[in-house]
Design a protein around this motif. Structure first.
Motif, short mmCIF file in Angstrom:
data_model
loop_
_atom_site.label_atom_id
_atom_site.label_comp_id
_atom_site.label_asym_id
_atom_site.label_seq_id
_atom_site.Cartn_x
_atom_site.Cartn_y
_atom_site.Cartn_z
N THR A 187 -20.98 22.64 -78.64
CA THR A 187 -21.46 22.08 -77.38
C THR A 187 -21.81 23.22 -76.43
O THR A 187 -20.97 24.10 -76.18
CB THR A 187 -20.39 21.19 -76.74
N ARG B 184 -23.31 24.90 -70.78
CA ARG B 184 -23.93 24.16 -69.70
C ARG B 184 -23.52 22.70 -69.72
O ARG B 184 -23.18 22.10 -68.69
CB ARG B 184 -25.44 24.28 -69.82
N ASP B 185 -23.54 22.09 -70.90
CA ASP B 185 -23.20 20.67 -71.02
C ASP B 185 -21.72 20.43 -70.72
O ASP B 185 -21.35 19.39 -70.16
CB ASP B 185 -23.56 20.16 -72.41
N ILE B 186 -20.88 21.36 -71.16
CA ILE B 186 -19.45 21.22 -70.85
C ILE B 186 -19.24 21.22 -69.34
O ILE B 186 -18.50 20.39 -68.79
CB ILE B 186 -18.65 22.37 -71.51
N ILE C 187 -21.44 20.50 -66.94
CA ILE C 187 -22.00 19.28 -66.33
C ILE C 187 -21.04 18.10 -66.52
O ILE C 187 -20.83 17.29 -65.62
CB ILE C 187 -23.38 18.97 -66.92
N GLY C 188 -20.41 18.04 -67.69
CA GLY C 188 -19.44 16.98 -67.93
C GLY C 188 -18.24 17.08 -67.00
O GLY C 188 -17.74 16.07 -66.50
N ASP D 146 -19.35 15.86 -63.60
CA ASP D 146 -19.49 14.41 -63.58
C ASP D 146 -18.14 13.72 -63.46
O ASP D 146 -18.01 12.70 -62.78
CB ASP D 146 -20.19 13.94 -64.87
N TYR E 137 -14.16 25.51 -65.64
CA TYR E 137 -14.58 25.79 -67.02
C TYR E 137 -13.51 26.62 -67.72
O TYR E 137 -13.17 26.36 -68.89
CB TYR E 137 -15.91 26.53 -67.01
N ASP F 213 -28.07 27.15 -65.04
CA ASP F 213 -28.73 25.97 -65.60
C ASP F 213 -28.03 24.69 -65.16
O ASP F 213 -28.67 23.71 -64.79
CB ASP F 213 -28.75 26.06 -67.12
N ALA F 214 -26.70 24.71 -65.22
CA ALA F 214 -25.94 23.52 -64.84
C ALA F 214 -26.13 23.18 -63.37
O ALA F 214 -26.32 22.02 -63.00
CB ALA F 214 -24.45 23.75 -65.14
#
Length: 539
Positions: free
Chosen positions: A48, A51-53, A55-56, A59, A100, A116-117
């Motif tokens: 993964t 960036r996606d971690i 964003i999660g 959220d 993070y 990016d995030a």
């Protein structure tokens, strides 16, 4: 397949030798590639992206929102309280890096992944998040007024018509700027008279205006009066301004030099509640106009960095405080928005060390703040019932303080009396400082004009040039062209009207000006030439 066959299959898989690892391939592989690759060299499991971690995590823990200017913000819980920050702020970037690190058991997020995030989060806050109004120090939410204490627990004072109380988790979304400092928790039972030992003012009227400016500074919307602190060298102007600001908006830099341009002024206004400028020897015309816009409520649009078409909008209305030895309200437009407060020179025998005064002030500050909040609560309670027979220029300010009088313990009408006296004094000082207004007064009253003076700006400039001294004509304040004279007459009109003059301007192809001396004062009186004044119709 039964359990025996399953065990046999696992055993056979474990016994199958893996192909030899190429040292060069291992060196070229991305970090942890060998760990991610399954036994036997099969297809590697996709990791993964960081960036996606991130964003999660955002959220799960944050609320995204934006303001009317489409700036992105984020709100999240920290140590039992809720904080609000711009998405682009350094504080939120540090929070993202910390979360993070915690979620990945010690991994660090790369700068590219973080950028990016945050770009995605900013877009979602603007396009998908709700619209709210961010506040600095003072604001309203749900019709209730709040004062941000700016302490570590993000508490605020909730002020209603029934009183005030300190609350956690205020609904108003307060922002914290680097210069913001905390207010003490206010205390009940104080009086604004507790401020008097620290106010080296000339009169009771000046003290009343100081308190009025402080109560107005706790109002969440302008227009605000500009406090112009005036006094000789040695009257403690800078120290007094620091004390006043500490009561409503403490700052790491409580008093500052005047900004070089209007853009810097608006940047300061976006990062502070009170603007306090120290040791001024005068105000340039452009900066005087900019301060008027800040006090009244105005904005500035400037080109955004690295773009050709986008604008950055600065919009603010702020309480302003100035101090200096000379009178700073010599321009009529600034004078009409200002409270001129005079300080006394401190005698040598009465001087005290600042450390001692500060210690006494810090001990009294919670009770003084509580008394100011009592006044604000009274203003909230009585404002709707205030009716003034005659509205002054600062009408909203005057109504607010009249409504606050019961909370201040002042008799009805006391503030309006002090305010009217100050208005007359300021108007007189600004009139004497306006060379064009003085020249018009002397010229029109010295010459025999039964119906007043009539003409255009060109004629007025020629007539006045023949009357004033050479020193005045060569000064920077004297208009050199007819256009400049027309603008000067417009600026001088309020102070001339305060003296009883009638100023009329007509636009019928060419602009003409009529100046009529005060009613009942014969034209030519100043020159010893009595002449009756015909009736004139004022504007």
């Amino acid at each position: 397949m039964d359990s025996v066959e399953q065990i046999a299959a696992l055993t056979d898989g474990a016994a199958t030798p893996s192909p030899p690892l190429d040292p060069q391939a291992a060196a070229d592989a991305p970090p942890q590639a060998a760990a991610d690759a399954p036994p036997g060299g099969g297809k590697r499991k996709r990791r993964t992206p960081a960036r996606d971690i991130l964003i999660g995590l955002i959220d799960d823990q944050c609320e995204l929102w934006h303001d009317a200017s489409r700036a992105a913000y984020v709100s999240y819980q920290v140590h039992g309280h809720r904080e609000h920050w711009p998405v682009a702020s350094r504080t939120f970037r540090l929070w993202c890096s910390s979360e993070y690190f915690r979620a990945t058991a010690g991994a660090a997020v790369g700068g590219s992944a973080l950028d990016d995030a945050l770009r995605i989060i900013e877009a979602r806050a603007i396009n998908d998040g709700p619209l709210y109004t961010p506040h600095v120090r003072v604001g309203r939410a749900g019709g209730v007024l709040y004062l941000d204490l700016a302490d570590d627990d993000w508490r605020a004072v909730e002020i209603t018509r029934d009183g005030w109380r300190v609350v956690g988790q205020p609904p108003a979304r307060f922002l914290r700027t680097p210069s913001l400092r905390s207010l003490p928790a206010p205390e009940l039972g104080g009086s604004v008279e507790d401020l008097r030992p620290f106010a080296n003012v000339r009169s009771d009227g000046d003290f009343m205006l100081v308190v009025s400016w402080l109560v107005a500074a706790l109002r969440p919307g302008g227009p605000y009066p500009i406090a112009a602190i005036n006094g000789e060298q040695g009257s403690g102007k800078s120290f007094f301004c620091r004390l006043l600001r500490a009561l409503v908006d403490p700052s790491a830099a409580p008093i500052r030099a005047l900004p070089k341009d209007e853009r810097d002024l608006h940047v300061s206004a976006n990062n502070s509640w009170v603007l306090a400028f120290d040791n001024l020897s005068g105000l340039p015309g452009a900066m005087s106009d900019a301060l008027c816009r800040i006090a009244t409520g105005g904005g500035l649009a400037t080109r955004a960095n690295y773009t050709d078409r986008d604008e950055t909008i600065f919009e603010a209305s702020r309480p302003v405080m100035l101090n200096g030895i000379p009178m700073l309200t010599d321009r009529a437009d600034l004078a009409e928005r200002a409270l001129t407060i005079h300080l006394k020179t401190i005698e040598e025998a009465a001087r005290r060390a600042e450390d001692d005064l500060l210690a006494e002030f810090e001990a009294a500050r919670p009770s003084i703040l509580g008394a100011l909040l009592d006044a604000v609560s009274a203003a909230e309670r009585h404002l709707a019932d205030v009716r003034l027979d005659k509205l002054p220029r600062l009408a909203d300010f005057a109504k607010w303080i009249v409504a606050a009088e019961p909370g201040l313990g002042w008799p009805p009408g006391a503030f309006l009396t002090a305010f009217a006296d100050n208005r007359r004094e300021v108007a007189e000082a600004s009139f004497e400082a306006d060379v064009v207004a003085v020249a018009i007064r002397d010229f029109v009253t010295a010459a025999a004009f039964p119906d007043g003076w009539h003409g255009n700006a060109t004629k007025l400039l020629a007539d006045l040039n023949g009357r004033v001294s050479e020193a005045v004509r060569k000064s920077r304040r004297w208009p050199m062209t007819a256009t400049a004279m027309g603008s000067a007459v417009t600026r001088a009109s309020p102070v001339l009207r305060s003296k009883g003059f009638v100023i009329e301007r007509f636009h019928s192809g060419a602009t003409s000006i009529t100046i009529v001396p005060p009613r009942g004062e014969p034209a030519g009186a100043a020159a010893g030439m009595p002449a009756p004044l015909d009736d004139a119709v004022p504007l």
